[in-house]
Motif scaffolding. Structure first.
Motif, PDB file in Angstrom:
ATOM      1  N   ILE A 219       0.819  -1.222   0.000  1.00  0.00           N
ATOM      2  CA  ILE A 219       0.000   0.000   0.000  1.00  0.00           C
ATOM      3  C   ILE A 219       0.846   1.263   0.000  1.00  0.00           C
ATOM      4  O   ILE A 219       0.477   2.263  -0.615  1.00  0.00           O
ATOM      5  N   GLY A 223       2.010   1.318  -3.912  1.00  0.00           N
ATOM      6  CA  GLY A 223       0.964   2.330  -4.125  1.00  0.00           C
ATOM      7  C   GLY A 223       1.556   3.707  -4.366  1.00  0.00           C
ATOM      8  O   GLY A 223       1.104   4.446  -5.250  1.00  0.00           O
ATOM      9  N   THR A 304      -6.240  -6.120   0.946  1.00  0.00           N
ATOM     10  CA  THR A 304      -6.008  -4.694   0.683  1.00  0.00           C
ATOM     11  C   THR A 304      -4.748  -4.538  -0.147  1.00  0.00           C
ATOM     12  O   THR A 304      -3.849  -3.763   0.178  1.00  0.00           O
ATOM     13  N   VAL A 305      -4.678  -5.287  -1.196  1.00  0.00           N
ATOM     14  CA  VAL A 305      -3.560  -5.197  -2.138  1.00  0.00           C
ATOM     15  C   VAL A 305      -4.105  -5.200  -3.571  1.00  0.00           C
ATOM     16  O   VAL A 305      -3.352  -5.088  -4.524  1.00  0.00           O
ATOM     17  N   GLU A 308      -3.818  -2.021  -6.048  1.00  0.00           N
ATOM     18  CA  GLU A 308      -2.451  -1.775  -6.492  1.00  0.00           C
ATOM     19  C   GLU A 308      -2.067  -2.739  -7.611  1.00  0.00           C
ATOM     20  O   GLU A 308      -1.586  -2.322  -8.679  1.00  0.00           O
ATOM     21  N   SER A 366      -9.725  -2.389   6.203  1.00  0.00           N
ATOM     22  CA  SER A 366      -9.684  -2.096   4.764  1.00  0.00           C
ATOM     23  C   SER A 366     -10.188  -3.245   3.890  1.00  0.00           C
ATOM     24  O   SER A 366     -10.287  -3.070   2.670  1.00  0.00           O
ATOM     25  N   TYR A 370     -11.840  -1.932   0.487  1.00  0.00           N
ATOM     26  CA  TYR A 370     -11.458  -2.355  -0.868  1.00  0.00           C
ATOM     27  C   TYR A 370     -12.589  -3.081  -1.606  1.00  0.00           C
ATOM     28  O   TYR A 370     -12.494  -3.282  -2.818  1.00  0.00           O
ATOM     29  N   ASN A 625      -6.117   4.668  -2.887  1.00  0.00           N
ATOM     30  CA  ASN A 625      -5.845   3.417  -2.175  1.00  0.00           C
ATOM     31  C   ASN A 625      -5.884   3.704  -0.671  1.00  0.00           C
ATOM     32  O   ASN A 625      -6.101   4.845  -0.247  1.00  0.00           O
ATOM     33  N   THR A 626      -5.681   2.682   0.125  1.00  0.00           N
ATOM     34  CA  THR A 626      -5.884   2.859   1.568  1.00  0.00           C
ATOM     35  C   THR A 626      -4.804   3.729   2.202  1.00  0.00           C
ATOM     36  O   THR A 626      -4.922   4.116   3.362  1.00  0.00           O
ATOM     37  N   GLU A 627      -3.764   4.037   1.445  1.00  0.00           N
ATOM     38  CA  GLU A 627      -2.706   4.936   1.924  1.00  0.00           C
ATOM     39  C   GLU A 627      -2.848   6.302   1.250  1.00  0.00           C
ATOM     40  O   GLU A 627      -1.906   7.089   1.199  1.00  0.00           O
TER      41      GLU A 627
END
Ligand code: DMJ
Length: 657
Positions: A219, A223, A304-305, A308, A366, A370, A625-627
């Motif tokens: 992430i 990411g 949660t990948v 990406e 997440s 996602y 994305n989550t970041e």
């Protein structure tokens, strides 16, 4: 397009599937407290901050300074080299001046203008200048970044009080540098980007005998590189590269580094079930199970990948990445989790859940994020993820929502012993991503006003927006409750026994009365172990979504108040930047001496976006994305599709075996 090396983890290049993919690819063309100004982390902290944040006319010229590096691999024209040398001398003098070498009575000068920008120019009723506020955020970013650059350049960790850095791998992973790239692009910090690019080009290597966390590295690093690629290619006006850009290896620098990393990370998915191992040994292209938790991976980490690797698949035409991460979704869903709520651990060996613990805080969060973002990423074509999101949101309402006492704030709790066990009225700060994500799911990124005009608007969406508003208010209450105005890592709530169901009437106050004995304060509780504040982004993330979607200015105002609390209580003396806190519930707070990379990647970026015009990276065109790294939405085209179907379920949602 770029000179990729052959990846280590792809299937045979001669197989018919691969040839078909290549043909398709080739033809696709895709190539208040604050005004006091006292009680910050350390004495004199505000003085240092003020030196950066006071009006431009009084600022030492320290912004966006140019860099010259002996190690640059490109030969620069003579006149440019000369100019750089002059600039170096000039900025060195400015730097010395800033640190007080030539500035005379700096303390009285600083005291006079202390926090001059906080409040004074904003008379009540006066129209707020959001761009001016946004500029303050840029200045805070510069303060943090420049401190890191000065004291810990190239290190993965930065300790702003000790003013030291630490590596997470023998040669460093670029943890802070890469996570910051796209924020700097948005803020147009060109020379800082140049410096970062030079480091990437000349120092960064993924070929290190180091195990790294699969999820965190995906992430943040993958990411960060992918969004840097996206912004630099699609928005060349954002922090444009100069023709003598240091380390200027062309636009593929980010993508090449991303691909090299991805080829190592993808080895985590070579487990029996396809669920990724918790870690990867970078140089060995080898996954590694978690040391603890009986070898199980976190459910949120495994799921949660996807954004990406799917974006990378789209960019490179390598369907392999897509298939690997998509398979994870199928394995998770085949467990038949009740009401769409998943336990927080899963075994890579069997693909089965471990424990019954269910929460939207750490290790669960997440997964839900996602679901809806995968649906949005591929332009709302993959219904399966929409269905899973809807199911999970209904599950949240049924099992996790209750109301606090006496004021009836909406609480999203946990079920540590499974859905048949008791509800724990505990909310991690991490949960506060959820209200913004609900709003995003309701409108798809349109404003609420626009979405309401569509034939698809219905009572469910109405109810979901209400839940989003209520939870945002609860999350903001977590900030208001604390002495510094900065939320704790974990907040508990007083609730009824048995807990009120989601359908119970509730009408919490709109405002948070500042009286220390105000009734609303009784609803919240923070335990001694949980008083730390790690500069986390989730609440400002939700404020950003809520502002963009509802257009209610109160969310922007809350964000500004939060920003001022961060500046006031987390700034570090001697130009150290900003730090996490060990205790955010006392004044002065207790610092923790650590800068989290997500302060730069997320918290400050969401603040910046919150104060920006709404057409900057519009919510219906990108997916974060989550970041907080923005990616474009895209059509799957002929190469990609949802390669799996959910197992049939009965009327109660249970898998028919
Ligand atoms: C970030 O790394 C990401 O937002 C992640 O999803 C959760 N934890 C941190 C921020 O709190």
């Amino acid at each position: 397009m770029s000179s990729f090396t052959v990846p280590r983890n792809v299937p045979s290049f001669g197989n018919p599937q691969r040839l078909a993919e290549d043909r398709l690819w080739a033809s696709s063309g895709m190539a208040s407290r604050n005004s006091r100004g006292h009680g910050g982390v350390l004495d004199n902290v505000q003085h240092s901050v003020d030196s950066f944040l006071r009006p431009k006319s009084q600022l030492p010229m320290y912004k966006d300074k140019p860099y010259t590096y002996a190690g640059s691999r490109r030969i620069r024209p003579h006149w440019r080299r000369k100019r750089s040398l002059l600039a170096l001398v000039f900025f060195s003098i400015c730097g010395l001046w800033f640190f007080g070498f030539f500035s005379g009575d700096s303390s009285s000068r600083r005291a006079a203008s202390q926090w001059s920008w906080m409040g004074t120019s904003e008379a009540p009723g006066k129209k707020v200048d959001w761009l001016k506020r946004r500029e303050r955020v840029v200045e805070a970013f510069e303060l943090s970044w420049d401190a890191y650059e000065r004291y810990a350049w190239g290190y993965d960790e930065y300790h702003p009080i000790a003013k030291t850095g630490k590596m997470m791998a023998p040669e460093g992973l670029g943890w802070i540098i890469i996570d910051s790239l796209d924020t700097m692009m948005l803020m147009n910090l060109t020379s800082r980007i140049s410096h970062a690019r030079e480091w990437l080009a000349e120092t960064l290597t993924w070929d290190q005998n180091q195990d790294v966390n699969t999820f965190e590295t995906t992430i943040r690093m993958l990411g960060g590189l992918l969004s840097a690629h996206y912004l630099s290619t699609e928005f060349p006006d954002l922090a444009p590269l100069a023709d003598d850009d240091a380390g200027g290896l062309g636009e593929d620098l980010y993508l090449e580094k991303a691909k090299d990393l991805a080829d190592r990370l993808i080895s985590a998915f070579d487990s029996e079930s396809g669920i990724p191992y918790a870690s990867v040994i970078l140089s060995k292209y080898e996954g590694k199970p978690s040391h603890g938790d009986d070898g199980a991976s976190s459910t949120a980490e495994a799921t949660t990948v996807q954004l990406e690797f799917k974006y990378l698949a789209k960019l490179t035409g390598e369907k392999f990445y897509w298939d690997k991460v998509e398979k994870v979704m199928q394995v998770v869903d085949d467990n038949g989790a009740e009401d769409g709520l998943v336990p927080i651990f899963i075994y890579p060996s069997t693909g089965q859940f471990r424990t019954k613990n269910i929460r939207l805080g750490s290790r669960g969060d997440s997964y839900y994020e996602y679901l809806i973002k995968q649906y949005l990423q591929t332009n709302e074509k993959e219904e399966i993820y929409r269905e899973m999101w809807d199911e999970s949101l209904a599950g949240v309402r049924k099992h996790l929502i209750t109301y606090s006492s006496p004021s009836r704030f909406t609480v999203l709790g946990e079920r540590p012993s499974g859905l048949d066990g008791a509800l724990s009225p505990k909310m991690d700060h991490l949960v506060c991503f959820y209200p913004g994500t609900i709003a995003l799911a309701v409108t798809g990124g349109l404003t609420e006003a626009e979405a309401r005009k569509l034939p698809s608007w219905n009572q469910q969406k109405e109810d979901d927006m209400r839940l989003a508003r209520e939870l945002t208010q609860t999350c903001w209450g977590m900030y208001k409750w604390m002495a510094t105005g900065l939320a704790a890592e974990i907040t508990y709530f007083n609730i009824d026994n048995p807990p009120l169901p989601e359908s119970a009437p509730h009408n919490p106050p709109d405002d948070f009365d500042p009286d220390p004995d105000a009734a609303w304060r009784k609803d919240f509780d923070v335990r001694a172990n949980d008083v730390h504040n790690l500069q986390r982004p989730e609440t400002v993330e939700s404020l950003f979504y809520m502002w963009r979607i509802t257009e209610d200015p109160k969310y922007r105002e809350w964000g500004w108040e939060m920003f001022k609390s961060f500046v006031n209580y987390t700034a570090v003396d001697e130009g150290g930047g900003f730090t996490s806190l060990s205790n955010a519930n006392r004044i002065p707070p207790v610092p923790r001496d650590n800068l989290e990379s997500f302060w730069l990647a997320e918290t400050l970026k969401y603040m910046y976006l919150l104060f920006s015009p709404n057409d900057l990276l519009p919510l219906d065109k990108v997916v974060y994305n989550t970041e907080a790294h923005p990616f474009p939405r895209f059509d799957m085209g002929q190469l990609f599709s949802t390669g799996w179907k959910r197992k049939p379920r009965d009327a109660e949602g249970k898998i028919i075996r």
